[in-house]
Write an enzyme that holds these catalytic residues in place. Structure first.
Site, PDB file in Angstrom:
ATOM      1  NE  ARG A 147      -3.562  -2.278   2.889  1.00 37.02           N
ATOM      2  CZ  ARG A 147      -3.056  -3.594   3.413  1.00 37.02           C
ATOM      3  NH1 ARG A 147      -2.115  -4.003   3.924  1.00 37.02           N
ATOM      4  NH2 ARG A 147      -3.768  -4.397   3.408  1.00 37.02           N
ATOM      5  CE  LYS A 172      -7.732  -2.366   6.011  1.00 40.91           C
ATOM      6  NZ  LYS A 172      -8.312  -2.479   3.991  1.00 40.91           N
ATOM      7  CG  HIS A 283      -5.092   0.706  -2.946  1.00 43.62           C
ATOM      8  ND1 HIS A 283      -3.979   0.173  -2.457  1.00 43.62           N
ATOM      9  CD2 HIS A 283      -5.628  -0.231  -3.458  1.00 43.62           C
ATOM     10  CE1 HIS A 283      -4.549  -0.274  -1.694  1.00 43.62           C
ATOM     11  NE2 HIS A 283      -5.571  -0.799  -2.071  1.00 43.62           N
ATOM     12  NE  ARG A 286      -2.988  -4.112  -1.239  1.00 47.40           N
ATOM     13  CZ  ARG A 286      -1.999  -4.962  -0.512  1.00 47.40           C
ATOM     14  NH1 ARG A 286      -0.818  -5.051  -0.495  1.00 47.40           N
ATOM     15  NH2 ARG A 286      -2.709  -6.110   0.521  1.00 47.40           N
ATOM     16  CG  HIS A 309      -6.160  -9.288   1.496  1.00 47.58           C
ATOM     17  ND1 HIS A 309      -5.502 -10.181  -0.062  1.00 47.58           N
ATOM     18  CD2 HIS A 309      -5.176  -8.426   1.847  1.00 47.58           C
ATOM     19  CE1 HIS A 309      -5.992  -9.008  -0.590  1.00 47.58           C
ATOM     20  NE2 HIS A 309      -5.533  -8.304   0.367  1.00 47.58           N
ATOM     21  CE1 TYR A 318      -5.970  -7.278  -7.019  1.00 52.42           C
ATOM     22  CE2 TYR A 318      -6.081  -8.659  -4.984  1.00 52.42           C
ATOM     23  CZ  TYR A 318      -6.712  -7.012  -4.863  1.00 52.42           C
ATOM     24  OH  TYR A 318      -6.209  -6.831  -4.208  1.00 52.42           O
TER      25      TYR A 318
END
Length: 336
Positions: A147, A172, A283, A286, A309, A318
């Site tokens: 990110r 995150k 972004h 990414r 994640h 994706y």
């Protein structure tokens, strides 16, 4: 009654409540952006109810305010959730009040959108129109899947040139993870860090050179902030006052990291110059990183780990934007 109202207004207008919120946020090591966002939502909540003190309100007022955001202000679901998190933090952590479940809140609709992904040719076209530090940051975003703030908050010690890896700290969800260091960026990064080291030495010579230290490390190691290894890989072009400086204290002048708005502006112009019609942002690199890895045959669990994640279902998005449209089905028109 009038005296009570005036007292409530004075309590809200005084910095005491907001200082308590700020102190709790810093105690839990939330980011400066979370701090600013939470304080802003709490102010808006108080002003919405004519400066009533939050201790005089409760779940009913919180439900009314959150519903107002969704129905009257038409905010996005993520915005409403941020406001909700700020108010729950206020009541639970600062006022010590456990709000009952907010069942009557009108929820903002969260649209289910597929991420914007650039083709490899489009990535090359955008990168080819960026220069200097902006090119290096954008290349890292695409080459590592970071990110933008993860890249801008990198410290010198987080890059391991020997192992060809980058340690991403406090991503995150306050999670650390490791990603690869693209071989093509090794020499450009070394050259860049040589310039940054000279900039840091100049700051030290001028009586500055101390960088913000995460969590309580600044107290535990008071001089570590001047060490080279703790400096930002992408420092700002100018010195500025630390936003965490308390009112009344002597301003702390530091060199912060490069602002993300600078990279976003450069990216926006590069997309225009490349005549790409997709609404690409930093972004997007990414998203493109993840999609191109899956196209290359890499396991989705590996991609999940590189992206950081928690749930593989997040990474599964994706699989819907791979290089074949319509779930990989060939159009009957092409068979004619």
């Amino acid at each position: 009654m009038q005296n009570l109202l005036q007292s409530a207004v004075q309590n809200v207008e005084s910095p005491k409540l907001l200082e308590q919120v700020r102190g709790k946020i810093r105690l839990k090591h939330y980011s400066i952006r979370t701090e600013q966002a939470y304080l802003e939502w709490i102010k808006r909540f108080i002003l919405h109810f004519d400066k009533r003190h939050p201790s005089e309100m409760g779940s009913v007022e919180v439900e009314v305010f959150l519903t107002h955001l969704a129905v009257d202000r038409h905010v996005a679901a993520s915005t409403q959730n941020q406001a909700k998190s700020a108010l729950l933090f206020l009541y639970k952590e600062v006022l010590g009040v456990a709000l009952p479940w907010l069942d009557n809140v009108e929820q903002a609709k969260a649209p289910k959108r597929l991420p914007v992904v650039l083709t490899k040719a489009e990535v090359q076209a955008v990168l080819g129109r960026l220069t200097g530090t902006h090119w290096l940051v954008a290349s890292l975003l695409y080459g590592t899947g970071m990110r933008i703030l993860e890249a801008l908050r990198l410290r010198v010690k987080d890059i391991d040139f020997e192992r060809k890896e980058i340690l991403i700290r406090d991503g995150k969800g306050f999670k650390d993870r490791v990603t690869m260091l693209p071989l093509t960026l090794v020499e450009p990064l070394k050259t860049h860090l040589n310039r940054v080291k000279q900039l840091h030495q100049n700051d030290l010579n001028d009586g500055f050179g101390s960088v913000y230290m995460p969590q309580a490390l600044g107290l535990k190691f008071p001089y570590a902030g001047r060490d080279w290894v703790w400096q930002y890989v992408f420092p700002s072009g100018k010195l500025s006052q630390d936003p965490r400086t308390k009112d009344g204290d002597e301003p702390v002048i530091r060199r912060h990291h490069l602002q993300d708005q600078s990279v976003q502006r450069a990216m926006r112009q590069a997309v225009v110059d490349a005549e790409i019609t997709k609404p690409a942002t930093p972004h997007t690199f990414r998203h493109s990183f993840a999609t191109h890895l899956l196209e290359g045959g890499y396991d989705i669990r590996t991609v999940q780990e590189l992206l950081g994640h928690s749930d593989v279902s997040t990474t599964m998005i994706y699989t819907h934007v791979l290089n074949k449209g319509g779930r990989g089905v060939s159009s009957p028109l092409d068979a004619l």
